[in-house]
Write a protein that holds these residues in place. Structure first.
Motif, mmCIF file in Angstrom:
data_model
loop_
_atom_site.group_PDB
_atom_site.id
_atom_site.type_symbol
_atom_site.label_atom_id
_atom_site.label_comp_id
_atom_site.label_asym_id
_atom_site.label_seq_id
_atom_site.Cartn_x
_atom_site.Cartn_y
_atom_site.Cartn_z
ATOM 1 N N GLY A 1 0.807 -1.217 0.000
ATOM 2 C CA GLY A 1 0.000 0.000 0.000
ATOM 3 C C GLY A 1 0.837 1.262 0.000
ATOM 4 N N PRO A 2 0.195 2.406 0.277
ATOM 5 C CA PRO A 2 0.899 3.686 0.307
ATOM 6 C C PRO A 2 2.033 3.687 1.320
ATOM 7 N N GLY A 3 3.026 4.535 1.073
ATOM 8 C CA GLY A 3 4.165 4.661 1.975
ATOM 9 C C GLY A 3 4.135 5.993 2.703
ATOM 10 N N ILE A 4 4.813 6.045 3.838
ATOM 11 C CA ILE A 4 4.932 7.285 4.597
ATOM 12 C C ILE A 4 6.330 7.854 4.374
ATOM 13 N N VAL A 5 6.399 9.063 3.828
ATOM 14 C CA VAL A 5 7.673 9.735 3.618
ATOM 15 C C VAL A 5 7.923 10.651 4.811
ATOM 16 N N VAL A 6 9.030 10.430 5.526
ATOM 17 C CA VAL A 6 9.377 11.260 6.681
ATOM 18 C C VAL A 6 10.650 12.027 6.371
ATOM 19 N N ALA A 7 10.784 13.197 6.980
ATOM 20 C CA ALA A 7 11.971 14.034 6.803
ATOM 21 C C ALA A 7 12.629 14.233 8.155
ATOM 22 N N THR A 8 13.862 13.802 8.280
ATOM 23 C CA THR A 8 14.587 13.925 9.536
ATOM 24 C C THR A 8 15.858 14.743 9.325
ATOM 25 N N THR A 9 16.410 15.237 10.444
ATOM 26 C CA THR A 9 17.635 16.025 10.402
ATOM 27 C C THR A 9 18.611 15.488 11.446
ATOM 28 N N ALA A 10 19.894 15.794 11.263
ATOM 29 C CA ALA A 10 20.924 15.324 12.190
ATOM 30 C C ALA A 10 20.811 16.061 13.522
ATOM 31 N N ALA A 11 20.936 15.320 14.623
ATOM 32 C CA ALA A 11 20.845 15.906 15.962
ATOM 33 C C ALA A 11 21.922 16.972 16.151
ATOM 34 N N GLY A 12 21.527 18.114 16.726
ATOM 35 C CA GLY A 12 22.479 19.176 17.020
ATOM 36 C C GLY A 12 22.921 19.999 15.830
ATOM 37 N N SER A 13 22.340 19.738 14.669
ATOM 38 C CA SER A 13 22.755 20.446 13.451
ATOM 39 C C SER A 13 21.937 21.721 13.252
ATOM 40 N N PRO A 14 22.452 22.655 12.432
ATOM 41 C CA PRO A 14 21.646 23.832 12.084
ATOM 42 C C PRO A 14 20.322 23.442 11.421
ATOM 43 N N SER A 15 20.322 22.321 10.700
ATOM 44 C CA SER A 15 19.082 21.869 10.066
ATOM 45 C C SER A 15 18.050 21.457 11.112
ATOM 46 N N ARG A 16 18.512 20.811 12.199
ATOM 47 C CA ARG A 16 17.588 20.455 13.283
ATOM 48 C C ARG A 16 17.023 21.716 13.921
ATOM 49 N N ALA A 17 17.859 22.728 14.102
ATOM 50 C CA ALA A 17 17.387 23.989 14.682
ATOM 51 C C ALA A 17 16.346 24.639 13.777
ATOM 52 N N ALA A 18 16.575 24.579 12.460
ATOM 53 C CA ALA A 18 15.617 25.151 11.517
ATOM 54 C C ALA A 18 14.288 24.403 11.572
ATOM 55 N N LEU A 19 14.347 23.087 11.694
ATOM 56 C CA LEU A 19 13.118 22.290 11.769
ATOM 57 C C LEU A 19 12.367 22.577 13.072
ATOM 58 N N ASP A 20 13.115 22.754 14.174
ATOM 59 C CA ASP A 20 12.489 23.115 15.450
ATOM 60 C C ASP A 20 11.805 24.478 15.334
ATOM 61 N N LEU A 21 12.444 25.400 14.624
ATOM 62 C CA LEU A 21 11.857 26.725 14.429
ATOM 63 C C LEU A 21 10.567 26.623 13.625
ATOM 64 N N LEU A 22 10.558 25.754 12.632
ATOM 65 C CA LEU A 22 9.348 25.557 11.845
ATOM 66 C C LEU A 22 8.239 24.960 12.709
ATOM 67 N N ALA A 23 8.592 24.028 13.595
ATOM 68 C CA ALA A 23 7.607 23.431 14.493
ATOM 69 C C ALA A 23 6.995 24.488 15.403
ATOM 70 N N GLN A 24 7.811 25.419 15.885
ATOM 71 C CA GLN A 24 7.291 26.504 16.725
ATOM 72 C C GLN A 24 6.324 27.382 15.939
ATOM 73 N N ALA A 25 6.678 27.675 14.697
ATOM 74 C CA ALA A 25 5.809 28.507 13.858
ATOM 75 C C ALA A 25 4.467 27.812 13.614
ATOM 76 N N VAL A 26 4.503 26.490 13.402
ATOM 77 C CA VAL A 26 3.273 25.734 13.180
ATOM 78 C C VAL A 26 2.408 25.756 14.427
ATOM 79 N N THR A 27 3.025 25.564 15.594
ATOM 80 C CA THR A 27 2.286 25.571 16.860
ATOM 81 C C THR A 27 1.628 26.920 17.098
ATOM 82 N N GLN A 28 2.363 27.986 16.832
ATOM 83 C CA GLN A 28 1.816 29.330 17.028
ATOM 84 C C GLN A 28 0.665 29.602 16.066
ATOM 85 N N ALA A 29 0.816 29.143 14.811
ATOM 86 C CA ALA A 29 -0.250 29.343 13.826
ATOM 87 C C ALA A 29 -1.509 28.601 14.222
ATOM 88 N N VAL A 30 -1.357 27.383 14.748
ATOM 89 C CA VAL A 30 -2.512 26.602 15.189
ATOM 90 C C VAL A 30 -3.197 27.281 16.366
#
Length: 298
Positions: free
Chosen positions: A254-283
């Motif tokens: 059946g269908p697959g789940i595509v997930v996007a992960t980032t390396a722990a402690g990386s600037p990319s993880r920080a950017a993803l955390d920032l996006l999560a905060q923006a999503v929470t605030q928007a909700v």
């Protein structure tokens, strides 16, 4: 599009791109009209007659055994995805083996897993690249410019292949857009070999070929690739540059789940955390006000 023509086209494309030097075929300095192997040279490497191989490319011989196909795959130096595609095409060329695709649904276990992923961006993708569902972070990362409820309406479901080739936002999202585009095309090639009777898939391929010269050119190359795991640098309009690893979690056919992960402690993880905060605030901003339970009832 039919299995016979796809099989011949695939064999010709792979043969034309395999150089004699790579295959260990001596040329003795002769001038050749085409850079790739000739039919008789490929037949010799596979241990079959030149006439038989010619009939196979021309669609006049549909009874190739798995052993013969493996010999041809080895001669062409196909990778695992290409080998599987070759066998799929050979099966689809036989009318008795054709199968109609089943409707795609998001099962309850898949829905629960999508919810449990929380702040990990995730989308449920069907075989044609339709987005069947996504969590809040999946929507925010991959298609924040679209209606978050779009996957819930079958006629309005986003399609990742369409987005990659026809949507300016998605094109700008990937720093290496050609790499992402080739991966999408390679995966669609695999699906086309597995589901030759899927009329909706044929309609999608025709639309993309007509509307995108890039797609038409990549499709004509006949490259196949399973998009299981890949790193992509993304340029998100809200949080800037980040590198994510996109992985497809498969739960069977059946269908697959595509997930996007980032390396722990990386600037990319920080950017993803920032996006999560923006999503929470928007909700929180759009959530309906709850009545104050402290109001007196007396």
């Amino acid at each position: 599009m039919n299995g016979t023509s796809q099989l011949g086209d695939f064999l010709r494309s792979r043969r034309s791109q395999l150089l004699p030097d790579e295959a260990g075929v001596p040329t003795y300095g002769e001038r050749r009209r085409v850079p790739g192997l000739r039919r008789e040279e490929l037949a010799m490497l596979a241990g079959v007659s030149a006439s038989y191989y010619a009939r196979l490319e021309q669609g006049h011989s549909l009874g190739a055994s798995p052993e013969v196909l493996e010999a041809i795959a080895q001669a062409l130096r196909l990778d695992e995805s290409e080998r599987r595609h070759l066998h799929d095409l050979a099966r689809s060329a036989k009318p008795r083996s054709r199968r109609r695709p089943a409707p795609e649904l998001v099962t309850e276990p898949t829905a629960q897993l999508l919810d449990a992923l929380g702040d990990i961006p995730a989308i449920v993708i069907g075989r044609r690249s339709d987005v069947l569902a996504w969590n809040r972070m999946g929507h925010a990362l991959f298609a924040g410019h679209l209606d978050p409820g779009a996957p819930e309406v079958p006629a309005e479901r986003p399609n990742m292949a369409r987005l990659v080739f026809l949507d300016a936002h998605t094109r700008d999202l990937y720093a290496d857009w050609p790499g992402k585009a080739k991966a999408v095309v390679g995966n669609l090639r695999l699906v086309a070999g597995q589901y030759p009777q899927d009329s909706a898939l044929h309609t999608l391929l025709g639309e993309l070929s007509a509307k995108s010269e890039d797609f038409a050119s990549m499709w004509a190359d006949h490259r196949v690739k399973a998009c299981a795991v890949a790193d992509y640098e993304m340029r998100h309009p809200l949080v800037g540059s980040l590198t994510v690893m996109q992985q497809t979690l498969s739960q069977g056919p059946g269908p697959g789940i595509v997930v996007a992960t980032t390396a722990a402690g990386s600037p990319s993880r920080a950017a993803l955390d920032l996006l999560a905060q923006a999503v929470t605030q928007a909700v929180a901003r759009t959530a309906p006000a709850r009545p104050d339970s402290r109001l007196s009832t007396g």
